[in-house]
Design an enzyme around this catalytic site. Structure first.
Site, PDB file in Angstrom:
ATOM      1  N   CYS A 196      12.660   9.553  10.942  1.00  0.00           N
ATOM      2  CA  CYS A 196      12.302   9.072  12.272  1.00  0.00           C
ATOM      3  C   CYS A 196      13.527   8.858  13.154  1.00  0.00           C
ATOM      4  O   CYS A 196      13.436   8.895  14.380  1.00  0.00           O
ATOM      5  CB  CYS A 196      11.494   7.785  12.167  1.00  0.00           C
ATOM      6  SG  CYS A 196      12.294   6.479  11.207  1.00  0.00           S
ATOM      7  N   GLU A 208       7.534  13.507  18.625  1.00  0.00           N
ATOM      8  CA  GLU A 208       8.232  13.549  17.340  1.00  0.00           C
ATOM      9  C   GLU A 208       7.692  14.693  16.490  1.00  0.00           C
ATOM     10  O   GLU A 208       6.484  14.774  16.238  1.00  0.00           O
ATOM     11  CB  GLU A 208       8.054  12.219  16.602  1.00  0.00           C
ATOM     12  CG  GLU A 208       8.870  12.122  15.338  1.00  0.00           C
ATOM     13  CD  GLU A 208       8.780  10.747  14.696  1.00  0.00           C
ATOM     14  OE1 GLU A 208       9.807  10.266  14.187  1.00  0.00           O
ATOM     15  OE2 GLU A 208       7.687  10.154  14.710  1.00  0.00           O
ATOM     16  N   GLU A 212       7.912  -0.497  12.319  1.00  0.00           N
ATOM     17  CA  GLU A 212       9.046   0.427  12.397  1.00  0.00           C
ATOM     18  C   GLU A 212       8.442   1.803  12.594  1.00  0.00           C
ATOM     19  O   GLU A 212       7.849   2.376  11.670  1.00  0.00           O
ATOM     20  CB  GLU A 212       9.884   0.347  11.119  1.00  0.00           C
ATOM     21  CG  GLU A 212      11.309   0.832  11.295  1.00  0.00           C
ATOM     22  CD  GLU A 212      11.456   2.322  11.055  1.00  0.00           C
ATOM     23  OE1 GLU A 212      11.619   3.047  12.056  1.00  0.00           O
ATOM     24  OE2 GLU A 212      11.402   2.750   9.907  1.00  0.00           O
ATOM     25  N   LYS A 220       0.846  -1.193   0.000  1.00  0.00           N
ATOM     26  CA  LYS A 220       0.000   0.000   0.000  1.00  0.00           C
ATOM     27  C   LYS A 220       0.877   1.236   0.000  1.00  0.00           C
ATOM     28  O   LYS A 220       1.566   1.542   0.956  1.00  0.00           O
ATOM     29  CB  LYS A 220      -0.922  -0.024   1.228  1.00  0.00           C
ATOM     30  CG  LYS A 220      -2.271   0.686   1.024  1.00  0.00           C
ATOM     31  CD  LYS A 220      -2.184   2.189   0.996  1.00  0.00           C
ATOM     32  CE  LYS A 220      -1.858   2.752   2.353  1.00  0.00           C
ATOM     33  NZ  LYS A 220      -1.872   4.249   2.360  1.00  0.00           N
TER      34      LYS A 220
END
Length: 496
Positions: free
Chosen positions: A296, A395, A262, A188
């Site tokens: 990230c 984050e 992840e 996807k």
């Protein structure tokens, strides 16, 4: 043609109005399209078909049928490896084209795009090489049978979901090991950045990958949730936010599906007192220009003792504030735009929150005054950041660095670990033994010495809310395999 002219080259996707399902390009069941916006110009530069529920159902059915009823899972690993080598060659031939998509969609510096994507074919070749030496079947000595073996077989049908910041590279860490293992897949693509994965699908078609083995679709959260919940999917491989990862884990847990996640990070750089501050500042600032902070694993929390805090904050602000912001196709540019309007607003919102919570703005903090369009944010540094504050705990995913004062080395390690995340970290010191000792105490999946470092062939992933499982290297193959114990009354021909 100059680098700046590349933006004006034609989009070469063969079937942007279709979805790659069961080895052919199919029109969506309900015609609908997604506009893909150039992060620098804020203009639509191509459109793709939008995946709806019926299309996702068809993709899942194709992958399930290919796993259950085709020879693919039973081919010798060396046979599947040849497809990986062909995929590597096909992707290598289209590196610049894929890099153009990545730069326009996510704002990544063009030279960096091409450089990073030039390494993707080698990843497919790495997994192809594993076919020859991985122990797919190992004989053992059972207690109650004449013969025993442990065989490693594909986990089944994989649903892979990747984000908009690095779609092709992150897809490769899922597709390559999954196909080598004998799995079939539904990949996807992110609706904001599908171009590179359309190229991957075109390569799969060109090399004659069997129908249904790799299906490439796109779409928004609804079809992602459909993919995760479908009982025909044996495993989910997801890269994205920790919030979404928790939902995926819960859904997969409810039906005992396998999954690897992840997820996000809030990574710390710990600067010990023997290390030169100017050198550390230069290394951290240079790393934060990668993908314009949309990484990230970025070292966004910099921890330094109080006695050196002000000097370091000034050095970091000076070097990061001098970074040239502009068109990512311009060879002189060091920092491009963020990928999306909503991401720009998110980052600016965090900057405002930091100021309201008492952090000291050293440099940046706004949209660049000289750029009247594009999703740009100035390189930003805050000092005197409380480790419990919003910008130290959440984050941001943009070019924002926080300098956090510590009492001493012990306190610095405690601060580094005082986060819900554990993806990456670094320790800056001239003493390699000291670096190793501190590294062992940092709760993160990767620890670098004197800078941002990662080696995906050694595997990567996170502790705590930064994920479950590992990708890359041999560790990245294991989640796509199930071990089976076989006990026989005699040794089969393969083992005689």
């Amino acid at each position: 043609m100059t680098v700046l002219d590349i933006r004006d080259t034609a989009i070469n996707l063969k079937h942007p109005d279709r979805l790659y399902i069961n080895g052919v390009w199919q029109l969506p069941a309900n015609p609908s399209s997604i506009d893909i916006v150039d992060a620098t110009t804020e203009e639509t530069f191509y459109r793709v078909a939008e995946t709806g529920p019926e299309d996702m159902d068809a993709a899942i059915a194709a992958a399930r049928n290919a796993f259950d009823n085709s020879p693919w899972p039973f081919l010798e690993p060396a046979e599947r490896a040849e497809y990986l080598r062909k995929m590597a060659a096909g992707l290598r031939a289209r590196t610049q084209e894929a890099g153009t998509f990545w730069t326009r969609q996510a704002g990544v510096i063009f030279g960096m795009s091409v450089g990073a994507l030039s390494r993707v074919p080698a990843l497919f070749e790495y997994y192809a090489d594993l076919a020859a030496n991985y122990p797919w079947a190992t004989q053992d000595t059972p207690e109650f049978s004449a013969f025993g073996a442990v065989v490693n077989e594909p986990v089944g049908v994989v649903g892979a979901i990747v984000p908009w910041n690095t779609p092709l590279s992150l897809a490769a860490y899922k597709v390559a090991p999954a196909l080598l293992a004998g799995c079939t897949m539904v990949l996807k693509a992110p609706p904001e950045a599908p171009g590179e994965l359309y190229i991957l699908a075109e390569v799969a078609e060109e090399i004659g990958l069997p129908p249904g083995v790799l299906n490439v679709v796109n779409g928004y959260r609804g079809v992602s949730e459909q993919l995760v919940a479908d009982p025909r999917i044996d495993k989910i491989a997801f890269t994205g936010s920790s919030a979404v990862g928790r939902q995926i884990g819960a859904t997969c847990g409810a039906r005992l599906a396998r999954y690897t996640l992840e997820l996000g990070g809030k990574s710390a750089a710990v600067i010990l007192d023997d290390y030169d501050l100017a050198t550390a500042a230069a290394a951290i600032a240079a790393q934060e220009t990668s993908l314009n902070g949309q990484v990230c694993m970025s070292l966004t929390r910099v921890i330094v003792t109080k006695s050196r805090h002000d000097e370091f904050a000034e050095a970091l602000g000076s070097v990061f504030g001098a970074v040239r912001v502009g068109d990512p196709f311009d060879p002189q540019t060091q920092l491009g735009p963020l990928a999306l309007a909503r991401q720009q607003e998110r980052v600016l919102g965090y900057i405002n929150t930091a100021q309201n919570e008492g952090a000291t703005l050293v440099t940046g903090g706004n949209r660049p005054a000289h750029l009247d369009r594009g999703f740009f944010v100035e390189p930003t540094v805050f000092s005197n950041v409380d480790n419990r504050s919003t910008i130290a705990q959440e984050e941001i995913f943009g070019p924002v660095l926080s300098v956090i004062p510590a009492e001493n080395e012990e306190h610095a390690i405690a601060l580094a670990n005082d986060t819900p995340y554990g993806l990456n970290s670094a320790v800056f010191t001239n003493d390699v033994d000291r670096a190793y000792q501190v590294a062992r105490r940092l709760r993160s999946g990767t620890v670098g010495h004197n800078g941002f470092k990662t080696d995906t062939r050694m595997g990567y992933g996170g502790f705590k809310q930064s994920g479950v499982g590992r990708e890359g290297g041999l560790q990245g193959l294991l989640p796509y395999l199930e071990s089976k114990t076989v006990l026989l009354d005699g040794a089969p021909a393969q083992f005689r």
